[in-house]
Design an enzyme around this catalytic site. Structure first.
Site, short mmCIF file in Angstrom:
data_model
loop_
_atom_site.label_atom_id
_atom_site.label_comp_id
_atom_site.label_asym_id
_atom_site.label_seq_id
_atom_site.Cartn_x
_atom_site.Cartn_y
_atom_site.Cartn_z
N ASP A 258 -4.71 1.66 -2.90
CA ASP A 258 -3.47 2.40 -2.69
C ASP A 258 -3.27 3.42 -3.80
O ASP A 258 -2.79 3.11 -4.89
CB ASP A 258 -2.28 1.41 -2.65
CG ASP A 258 -0.96 2.10 -2.32
OD1 ASP A 258 -0.99 3.30 -1.95
OD2 ASP A 258 0.09 1.43 -2.42
N LYS A 265 0.72 7.91 -6.82
CA LYS A 265 1.12 7.05 -7.93
C LYS A 265 0.71 7.69 -9.26
O LYS A 265 -0.24 8.46 -9.31
CB LYS A 265 0.41 5.69 -7.81
CG LYS A 265 0.91 4.84 -6.66
CD LYS A 265 0.27 3.46 -6.70
CE LYS A 265 0.72 2.60 -5.53
NZ LYS A 265 2.16 2.28 -5.54
N ARG A 339 3.91 -1.13 4.99
CA ARG A 339 4.77 -1.47 6.14
C ARG A 339 4.30 -0.76 7.41
O ARG A 339 4.54 -1.25 8.50
CB ARG A 339 6.22 -1.12 5.80
CG ARG A 339 6.47 0.33 5.54
CD ARG A 339 7.77 0.57 4.81
NE ARG A 339 7.72 0.11 3.42
CZ ARG A 339 8.74 0.20 2.57
NH1 ARG A 339 9.89 0.71 2.95
NH2 ARG A 339 8.62 -0.21 1.32
N1 BES Z 1 1.33 -1.39 -3.08
C1 BES Z 1 2.59 -0.94 -3.48
C2 BES Z 1 3.49 -2.04 -4.05
C3 BES Z 1 3.05 -2.67 -5.34
C4 BES Z 1 3.55 -2.20 -6.54
C5 BES Z 1 2.22 -3.76 -5.35
C6 BES Z 1 3.18 -2.82 -7.73
C7 BES Z 1 1.84 -4.37 -6.54
C8 BES Z 1 2.33 -3.90 -7.73
C9 BES Z 1 3.33 -0.32 -2.28
O1 BES Z 1 2.55 0.27 -1.31
C10 BES Z 1 4.23 0.74 -2.83
O2 BES Z 1 3.75 1.68 -3.41
N2 BES Z 1 5.53 0.55 -2.67
C11 BES Z 1 6.50 1.47 -3.13
C12 BES Z 1 7.52 1.63 -2.03
C13 BES Z 1 8.37 2.83 -2.16
C14 BES Z 1 7.59 4.10 -2.14
C15 BES Z 1 9.33 2.84 -1.00
C16 BES Z 1 7.19 0.91 -4.37
O3 BES Z 1 7.33 -0.31 -4.49
O4 BES Z 1 7.54 1.68 -5.26
ZN ZN Z 2 2.00 2.27 -1.67
ZN ZN Z 3 0.61 -0.55 -1.11
#
Ligand code: BES
Ligand code: ZN
Ligand code: ZN
Length: 490
Positions: A258, A265, A339
């Site tokens: 990801d 990120k 999601r």
């Molecule tokens: N894979 C991440 C969530 C994650 C963050 C897992 C840290 C493990 C450690 C997920 O896909 C993500 O990036 N979520 C975002 C959601 C937001 C953009 C609505 C988040 O949590 O910031």
């Molecule tokens: Zn993500």
């Molecule tokens: Zn993710």
């Protein structure tokens, strides 16, 4: 590290006695159930019987501390198992016979303690060896450890515990496999190989092209920006005999990497995102454990696998996509990708597999890490009886969960102006709940459903009592116990 660990018969010779002993018993031997067994421990004045402490070796055997008597429970014993296995290896022991004679009697379920102890042994005896190269300094794994005990219940528990640890270690190995090797097609190949070795377990794969034709806009869009195209893996455990009409589906987020996509990120936030497939890898491990134990209940494992990358083919913020159940979604953030793949998997599972209950498990949000840390996973379930099953499985497995709310207001919060839903509401609040609320739109209302966010528990930065830093296999035991719960009371 041992090459393998197995439960032997209590009659095996040439094995070292391993007396479990609590601190209080060491201090006041009169209270011991078996005084003669304690004598050796008193010859070692430095030995306090603290949790995981080993006495010096005597002719009678070794004493293993389990800490204060009040605190002896499965969590404690699991951690003792995980720590002691490294010490047994250092002492080059090949066989140990666990002696429960010095423990406070009959206060505990010996089968549960045996299972926890062996889970610990198996967990502590694992490390990632797939990428040892020419400069590796890890000593080669060698030998076999045989463990036994006079208590049939404890032995039975140990057999289950070793089997579960093996399933967790498959999950941990896959989780630790880097994204240049563990692509969506690698996930599919591994699942196929797992199914090939087990009677009653089968595997099918929906390819990228098929997913497009089926209208799985979530899986397609998240995965299309990568050269490693997405796919959806379906494992089906059909036991020779079922003891219940229930059919359980386990759906695991399997994002092999990801980057965040165009909503990219930061470099600190990206490192470690190989663990974004851990929900799916836990489903893989749970399916192994369920089929190894031949649990008499039908169980499906569904792994939507994709890599979230950037390229001229990648999806972008503002895209509107159409999902498997014809709901349209406006993408506000390409980093809320989990999601989207899960939504297609859930809708497909409801329509085609027709389970009687569904769990999805995902490293879905950073927000759940902020809220709950690595202490427990967050879970959502608005169905009372199913929620209680999840809590019971958490208690039985020692994998702790904490319930979060999912109300109509949260579901409404995910509605969009130009499409049906937003994948993330730009008003940044209640992120973990937003994820659950979004997913709820893709599950048939009459099917009990629970969502578990394991972003904080599936991998840890610093080691704890049981695990070194890295993947934990979190969810394998909980999902196994959830399935086992249906066959216990039917
Ligand atoms: N894979 C991440 C969530 C994650 C963050 C897992 C840290 C493990 C450690 C997920 O896909 C993500 O990036 N979520 C975002 C959601 C937001 C953009 C609505 C988040 O949590 O910031
Ligand atoms: Zn993500
Ligand atoms: Zn993710």
């Amino acid at each position: 590290m041992y090459k393998s660990i197995a439960v032997g018969s209590s009659k095996s010779s040439k094995i070292m006695n391993l007396f479990l002993v609590a601190e209080e018993t060491k201090k006041a031997p009169d209270h011991a159930g078996n005084d003669t067994a304690l004598i050796g421990a008193f010859k070692d004045p430095g030995f306090k019987a603290e949790a995981s402490e080993l006495s010096s070796v005597t002719d009678a055997g070794i004493w293993l501390g389990v800490g204060d008597a009040k605190g002896i429970d499965e969590d404690r014993i699991r951690s003792v198992g995980s720590r002691v296995v490294k010490q047994l290896n250092r002492l080059e022991l090949k066989g140990v016979k666990i002696d429960l004679g010095c423990l406070p009697r009959k206060t505990r379920d010996e089968e549960a303690l045996g299972r926890a102890f062996a889970e610990g042994l198996g967990i502590g005896n694992w490390r990632m060896d797939l990428f040892n190269g020419a400069a590796s300094r890890k000593p080669e794994a060698r030998g076999k450890l045989t463990v036994t005990c006079d208590s049939t219940d404890f032995r039975k528990g140990m057999t289950a515990g070793l089997m579960l640890a093996e399933a967790m270690n498959l999950t941990r190995r896959m989780a630790a496999t880097p994204p240049n090797v563990c692509t969506p097609s690698h996930v599919a190949t591994t699942a196929r190989m797992l199914a090939r070795g087990v009677e009653g377990l089968s595997c099918s794969v929906i390819t990228y092209q098929q997913a497009r034709r089926l209208g799985m806009g979530g899986l397609e869009n998240v995965g299309k920006g990568s050269a490693n195209k997405p796919c959806m893996v379906i494992l089906d455990w059909k036991p020779p005999k079922t003891q219940t009409r229930e059919k359980l589906a386990l759906v695991g987020k399997s994002i092999t990497y990801d980057t965040g996509g165009y909503s990219m990120k930061s470099s600190a936030g990206m490192k470690g995102m190989k663990y974004d497939k851990n929900g799916g890898m836990a489903v893989l491990g749970a399916m192994k454990a369920i089929s190894d134990a031949k649990l008499p209940i039908r169980v499906f494992g569904v792994l939507p696998a994709a890599e979230n990358m950037v390229s001229s083919d990648a999806y972008r913020p503002d895209d509107i996509i159409s999902m498997y159940n014809d709901i349209t979604v406006e993408v506000t953030n390409t980093d809320a990708e989990g999601r989207l793949v899960l939504a297609d998997a859930l809708a497909y599972t409801c329509r085609k597999l027709k389970p009687t209950a569904i769990i999805d498990i995902a490293t879905l949000t950073g927000g759940v890490v902020v809220a709950l840390g690595h202490f427990c996973a967050g879970y959502w379930c608005e169905n009372g009886p199913f929620g209680r099953r999840i809590e019971q499985a958490a208690t039985d497995s020692g994998e702790k969960v904490w319930r979060m709310p999912l109300w109509e207001a949260h579901r409404e919060f995910m509605r969009a102006e130009h499409a049906d839903l937003l994948n993330s509401n730009p008003k940044r609040s209640a992120h973990p709940i937003q994820g659950a609320a979004f997913l709820s739109h893709f599950v048939d209302e009459d099917i009990p459903w629970g969502h578990i966010d394991i972003a904080g528990t599936s991998a840890i930065d610093s080691g704890n009592d049981v695990f070194p830093p890295g993947p934990t296999g979190w969810g394998v035991r909980l999902m196994f116990d959830l399935a086992a719960g249906y066959v216990k009371d039917d």
